[in-house]
Motif scaffolding. Structure first.
Motif, short mmCIF file in Angstrom:
data_model
loop_
_atom_site.label_atom_id
_atom_site.label_comp_id
_atom_site.label_asym_id
_atom_site.label_seq_id
_atom_site.Cartn_x
_atom_site.Cartn_y
_atom_site.Cartn_z
N VAL A 15 0.81 -1.21 0.00
CA VAL A 15 0.00 0.00 0.00
C VAL A 15 0.85 1.27 0.00
N GLY A 16 2.17 1.12 0.27
CA GLY A 16 3.06 2.28 0.21
C GLY A 16 3.59 2.73 1.56
N LYS A 17 3.60 1.84 2.55
CA LYS A 17 4.07 2.22 3.89
C LYS A 17 5.55 2.59 3.90
N THR A 18 6.37 1.73 3.26
CA THR A 18 7.82 2.00 3.25
C THR A 18 8.11 3.28 2.49
N THR A 19 7.49 3.44 1.32
CA THR A 19 7.70 4.66 0.53
C THR A 19 7.32 5.90 1.31
N THR A 20 6.15 5.86 1.95
CA THR A 20 5.68 7.01 2.73
C THR A 20 6.61 7.30 3.90
N SER A 21 7.06 6.25 4.59
CA SER A 21 7.95 6.43 5.74
C SER A 21 9.30 7.00 5.31
N LEU A 22 9.83 6.51 4.18
CA LEU A 22 11.11 7.02 3.70
C LEU A 22 11.00 8.46 3.24
N GLU A 23 9.89 8.81 2.60
CA GLU A 23 9.72 10.20 2.17
C GLU A 23 9.57 11.12 3.37
N ALA A 24 8.85 10.65 4.39
CA ALA A 24 8.69 11.47 5.59
C ALA A 24 10.02 11.64 6.33
N SER A 25 10.79 10.56 6.44
CA SER A 25 12.07 10.64 7.15
C SER A 25 13.09 11.44 6.37
N ALA A 26 12.97 11.47 5.03
CA ALA A 26 13.92 12.21 4.20
C ALA A 26 13.85 13.72 4.43
N GLU A 27 12.76 14.17 5.06
CA GLU A 27 12.66 15.59 5.37
C GLU A 27 13.64 16.00 6.46
N SER A 28 14.15 15.02 7.21
CA SER A 28 15.16 15.31 8.23
C SER A 28 16.55 15.25 7.60
N PRO A 29 17.46 16.15 7.97
CA PRO A 29 18.82 16.12 7.41
C PRO A 29 19.53 14.80 7.69
N VAL A 30 19.18 14.13 8.81
CA VAL A 30 19.80 12.86 9.17
C VAL A 30 18.70 11.82 9.39
N HIS A 31 18.74 10.73 8.65
CA HIS A 31 17.73 9.68 8.82
C HIS A 31 18.36 8.33 8.49
#
Length: 254
Positions: A15-31
């Protein structure tokens, strides 16, 4: 951004959980991203919270907190104990997102409670409202909007899962659907339950698909697949927990 709690991100497979989580975490300079299905990541998680914290350099002073994503960690027998220890030790040094294919609230493994340490969010397939306008509404009451003919029929033909909906190719959709069903019954079902009669469970799933929108008679359905009514009820609960289906209760006092 606002709270200290872990984000539990649950939803159906693909359903896109990993994609959504990676996009959300990418907003942080360190993830950082840790996947239980990755052998190296699994070995690191098994070493314990301190090993993960060392790789993520959580002792380093930073202006913004790093975001850590743990993907499919529910497959680890002691995942609750791991997350509880990690969160209690490093909650002020990072933000945490946890993804899971089946509903996290059905897993009873591990002995420690995570109460008060997480917020649970469910990610579902695309809806008409999201297709028309994916932005969050500013007002609770909104004016109706019209969906295009092409988008509406693509939703009917290919469903709301992102990849088949966006590709809109029948051949790809058939391959995707067959593989998803195999993974659902051979992997997710095995991880979630102790059910051995996989063939009968698949038969139940086929019957439910054919009889969608019809009234559900448990005793009649149980006789079709040669199981008892209590067993059928338990299997139905498992299929719901795997997001295979959902039930709609009638508006009746009976």
């Amino acid at each position: 951004a606002q709270y200290r709690q872990i984000i539990f991100h649950s939803g159906p497979r693909q359903v896109g959980k990993t994609t959504t989580s990676l996009e959300a975490s990418a907003e942080s300079p360190v993830h950082y991203y840790f996947n239980w299905d990755n052998d190296d990541h699994r070995a690191l998680i098994l070493e314990g919270p301190q090993a993960v914290a060392f790789v993520a350099e959580l002792e380093t002073l930073r202006k913004t907190l790093p975001i850590l994503v743990f993907d499919e960690i529910h497959k680890y027998r002691y995942w609750k104990r791991f997350l509880k220890g990690f969160f209690d030790t490093y909650e002020k040094k990072c933000k945490i997102i946890v993804t899971c294919s089946a509903r996290l609230d059905v897993y009873k493994r591990g002995g420690d409670s995570l109460m008060g340490r997480y917020f649970l969010y469910h990610l579902h397939p695309l809806t008409i409202r999201e297709i028309i306008d994916p932005r969050l509404p500013t007002q609770e009451i909104q004016k109706p909007k019209e969906i295009s003919f092409a988008n509406y029929h693509a939703l009917l033909d290919f469903g709301g899962f992102p990849e088949p909906y966006l590709r809109r190719k029948k051949v790809f959709f058939n391959h995707w659907k067959r593989l998803r069903m195999e993974q659902l019954f051979r992997e997710d079902l095995r991880d979630l339950s102790q059910v051995q009669e996989i063939g009968q469970m698949q038969l139940l799933a086929e019957i439910l698909t054919e009889e969608a929108t019809h009234s559900l008679n448990h005793s009649m359905l149980a006789s079709k697949i040669k199981v008892s009514a209590p067993t059928l009820s338990r299997w139905m609960t498992i299929l719901k927990n795997l997001y295979f289906c959902f039930s709609i209760q009638p508006f009746s006092k009976n």
